[in-house]
Motif scaffolding. Structure first.
Motif: not given
Length: 449
Positions: A275-280, A285, A335, A341-342, A344-345
């Motif tokens: 999730v951090k890799g999504f840029g949040v 996170n 995934s 991203n949505a 994959k999550f």
């Protein structure tokens, strides 16, 4: 009275099960919630801890995985000891020692200390999860155990959800009272275990025969019902409980169970990094990571409930274990390959739900052929060997990540392992059904296998 013993759905039986559920399961669930947070808090501390201590991803993975090595080595002796001294004292000891080690992790100042404390955390917690599974065999008839294990494991889902929010928030306390954010993660999550150890000593009975909150008629019904199941079920109790480790049925279940902790821990430890890799941000996170565990909690409630309400037996019961595992394996693979991203999550949410919800029905299996101290040792052996999957995951996932520079490619490894485990599970549970049919045949005595 004989009809009441044979009918777990009698008025007395329903009232007794309801009372035990309301009095016992919230405490056991709270204990597991705290245990799971203390086990998983490192996934959030990692976001700052790796840089602060100068650890590589691989070194972090090794340190995280040492928990499972300590767990593996001490799990069976701990559960045998629990059967002898009682759940109240032993669970209180477990909670105190794991809380203390968790707090000490907040003062880690180097790689060696990190390795030692993670190993000791596994030693401290060894025997808790299989201990609860054994204790449930003392309190609930077989027909109710799948749902109770599901309720108990829901605590792990809520622990991941709460840990996600708390972990992200605690990282933002960086600098408060001179402690770094990653230190606050350990300090704040270790203290509840220390406090709860006292609660366990006061509130947890060792068994239904000494539970003061059960009416005499309820105690009598429950003790006699469970004893009748033990006597009529052709269950095995070895002269030496450690002989359960040589029981082929225990060995088969232990081998196939490896896939579940491997996928579960690989996913739950790595999810904050994905999730951090999504840029949040760290706080965002934490809140985002609540979602997969709420989905998992629903699945943990629904799957064993569906198995119990449909009266699933035989092949149908097998698919309440294998089906969720195959869904999770497919979701892990998707995934990686699906865009966005949505999406994959969402796949990771389904994967978490499938991986965890397959386990409650699985954990009813040892109680169908073992009893007494042999059940305590057998359940511990299955969980102990199976949790080596967590050791594998905590080393393999970071190494795959380092080799591919991708946070998602390791999910393919988890997917393959879970799919293979599900396939083997079909064969193993089929063998257990044949064994049960043989043991229930007239004139055929139960053997240790």
């Amino acid at each position: 009275m004989a009809s009441e013993i044979q009918d777990p759905e009698s008025d007395l039986g329903r009232d007794t099960i309801r009372t035990v559920t309301l009095r016992l399961m919230p405490l056991l669930g709270l204990m597991y919630l705290v245990a799971y947070i203390d086990r998983q808090n490192i996934s959030y501390a990692k976001l700052e801890m790796v840089g602060a201590l100068g650890l590589s991803e691989t070194a972090y993975g090794l340190g995280a995985s040492l928990f499972f090595l300590g767990y593996f080595l001490f799990e069976v002796p701990a559960n045998v000891f629990l059967e002898r001294v009682g759940a109240r004292i032993w669970f209180a000891r477990i909670m105190f020692t794991w809380g203390l080690v968790t707090v000490l992790l907040g003062f880690t100042h180097g790689t060696a200390m990190f390795y030692v404390l993670r190993f000791l955390l596994g030693v401290a917690e060894a025997g808790f999860f299989p201990g609860v599974l054994f204790v449930l065999t003392l309190w609930f008839p077989q027909a109710h155990r799948g749902r109770m294990i599901g309720w108990f494991m829901i605590a792990s889902a809520f622990a991941n959800a709460i840990g996600a929010v708390v972990g992200g928030a605690l990282l933002n306390l960086d600098g408060v009272l001179g402690f770094a954010g990653w230190q606050w993660v350990f300090l704040a999550t270790g203290l509840p275990a220390l406090l709860l150890a006292v609660v366990v000593l006061v509130a947890l009975p060792d068994g239904p025969g000494v539970a003061r909150w059960l009416a005499p008629a309820q105690r009598d019904w429950l003790v006699r019902t469970i004893e009748a199941e033990r006597q009529e079920g052709g269950l095995t109790e070895h002269g030496n409980p450690f002989a359960a480790l040589l029981d082929r049925r225990v060995q088969m279940l232990a081998c196939v169970y490896i896939a579940f902790p491997l996928a579960a821990y690989g996913l739950s430890y790595w999810l904050p990094t994905v999730v951090k890799g999504f840029g949040v941000s760290s706080l965002a996170n934490g809140f985002i990571n609540v979602i997969p565990w709420l989905v998992t909690a629903f699945a943990l409630w629904w799957v064993p409930r569906h198995a119990a309400r449909t009266g699933a037996t035989g092949q149908a019961l097998t698919w309440h274990v294998v089906g969720p595992a195959l869904v999770a394996a497919a979701a892990l693979a998707l995934s990686v390959v699906l865009p966005g991203n949505a999406v994959k999550f969402a796949c990771l949410c389904v994967a978490a739900a499938g991986t965890f919800s397959a386990q409650p029905v699985f954990w009813t299996m040892p109680g169908t052929f073992l009893r007494g101290a042999s059940a305590a040792a057998g359940i511990a052996a299955i969980n102990s060997v199976g949790n080596l999957g967590g050791f594998v995951a905590q080393n393999a996932v970071p190494m795959i990540r380092d080799a591919t520079s991708s946070d998602l490619v390791p999910m393919l490894f988890l997917s393959a392992c879970l799919a293979a485990g599900a396939g083997l599970m079909v064969l193993v549970l089929s063998a257990l059904r044949r064994d049960a049919a043989r043991r229930s045949a007239p004139g055929d005595a139960a053997t240790a296998g």
